[in-house]
Write a protein that holds these residues in place. Structure first.
Motif, short mmCIF file in Angstrom:
data_model
loop_
_atom_site.label_atom_id
_atom_site.label_comp_id
_atom_site.label_asym_id
_atom_site.label_seq_id
_atom_site.Cartn_x
_atom_site.Cartn_y
_atom_site.Cartn_z
N SER A 28 0.83 -1.19 0.00
CA SER A 28 0.00 0.00 0.00
C SER A 28 0.87 1.25 0.00
O SER A 28 2.07 1.21 0.31
N LYS A 29 0.26 2.38 -0.32
CA LYS A 29 1.00 3.64 -0.32
C LYS A 29 1.47 4.01 1.09
O LYS A 29 2.56 4.54 1.28
N ALA A 30 0.62 3.70 2.07
CA ALA A 30 1.02 3.99 3.45
C ALA A 30 2.21 3.12 3.87
O ALA A 30 3.13 3.59 4.56
N ALA A 33 5.31 4.50 2.19
CA ALA A 33 5.72 5.74 2.85
C ALA A 33 6.37 5.46 4.20
O ALA A 33 7.36 6.09 4.58
N GLY A 34 5.80 4.48 4.95
CA GLY A 34 6.39 4.13 6.24
C GLY A 34 7.78 3.55 6.11
O GLY A 34 8.69 3.89 6.87
N LYS A 35 7.96 2.67 5.10
CA LYS A 35 9.29 2.10 4.89
C LYS A 35 10.30 3.18 4.51
O LYS A 35 11.44 3.20 4.98
N ILE A 38 11.22 5.20 7.64
CA ILE A 38 12.10 4.46 8.55
C ILE A 38 13.52 4.39 7.99
O ILE A 38 14.51 4.60 8.71
N LEU A 39 13.64 4.11 6.69
CA LEU A 39 14.97 4.05 6.08
C LEU A 39 15.66 5.41 6.10
O LEU A 39 16.87 5.51 6.32
N THR A 40 14.88 6.47 5.90
CA THR A 40 15.46 7.81 5.94
C THR A 40 15.97 8.15 7.33
O THR A 40 17.07 8.70 7.50
#
Length: 311
Positions: A28-30, A33-35, A38-40
């Protein structure tokens, strides 16, 4: 008229992600975006301290004093700290010692590990099982620090560069990874070479090692990083300050135990910032590993993981 090709249209490109299994749902887009968030955050948590160290090492004493310590936003760039470190003296000598120990130690460790792993990978060789059990036992049982020091002292290795190499020259874990990779090489290749009259040395040099470049690169990096970062052996086996490697000199500078004569004079007279010197030494200590790691990174999956899974 459109040209017709035999390649499937859904074939991924060079940088495209591999095809997703049919039973796995699309993210999903959410979730994406969450991944990404977190990586950032993980990347910032790793890179931000490195940024502070590098920036502080490139600042003048006036800028560091105005910031009250570590500098986040640079105000100009000066290489005075690096110039003073690399224009002779104890730090330059320590860097040369670390480079020499790393090169010689890595070559020696790889030679012993490859020969040992190749011998243990030949099932049915003389004493194969007993030697393997003996190596495995050393992973769980050790003599301890005092017996090891007494052994090094009895061999006359104290106050010599061999004391920085021989006590930690071989890693049983690395030998097991190499052995597992060597055992995964097709036996038909080795048998065909033996039919043509090749001996064990030729088989190892011309067949096994060229097919094992990935795992050899990874294990070499492990040994090199270990030698470059080692400081404990030097602290207990060396008493001559001129023989100390870079890591031990860095510890002395950071803890302000002892400073080289030239640097101590300039620091005491206010010409250099001790914090800039400390950060510059850290950068010099991190630089070789930072430069070499990207070149070996592509071998990690094929070399380390494949060897470990096969074992």
């Amino acid at each position: 008229m459109t040209a017709v090709t035999n390649e499937p249209r859904d074939k991924p490109g060079r940088w495209a992600a591999p095809p997703r299994p049919t039973w796995e749902e699309e993210p999903s887009k959410a979730g994406l975006a969450g991944k990404g968030l977190i990586l950032t955050l993980a990347a910032l948590a790793i890179l931000f301290p490195l940024w502070i160290v590098i920036v502080t090492s490139l600042q003048s004493k006036k800028t560091i004093d105005a910031a009250g310590g570590l500098v986040v936003i640079p105000k100009g760039v000066t290489f005075v700290a690096y110039q003073e470190l690399l224009t002779g003296g104890q730090v330059q000598r320590a860097a040369l010692v670390s480079v020499g120990v790393t090169l010689v130690g890595t070559l020696f460790s790889m030679t012993v590990s490859v020969l040992c792993a190749y011998g243990l990978s030949r099932i049915g060789s003389l004493g194969h099982r007993w030697f393997l059990m003996l190596l495995l036992a050393t992973m769980f049982f050790g003599a301890g620090l005092i017996p090891t020091y007494l052994l090094v002292q009895a061999l006359g290795l104290t106050d010599s560069y061999l004391a920085l190499i021989l006590p930690s020259a071989v890693s049983v874990f690395n030998i097991l990874v190499l052995r597992a990779f060597f055992m995964g090489i097709s036996p038909e290749l080795v048998d065909s070479a033996r039919i043509d009259g090749a001996g064990d040395w030729r088989v190892l040099w011309q067949i096994v090692m060229p097919l094992s470049r990935a795992v050899l690169a990874v294990i070499s990096l492990f040994y090199a990083v270990g030698y470059w970062s080692a400081w404990f052996n030097a602290s207990i086996y060396l008493t001559d300050q001129d023989m100390m490697p870079l890591q031990n000199v860095m510890i002395q500078l950071v803890q302000k135990q002892e400073r080289p004569v030239g640097l101590a004079t300039q620091i005491n007279t206010g010409q250099l910032s001790p914090l800039a010197i400390q950060m510059a030494v850290m950068v010099l200590a991190l630089l070789p590993v930072t430069v070499l790691s990207p070149f070996v990174q592509r071998h990690f999956k094929k070399g380390m993981l494949t060897g470990a899974v096969k074992g």
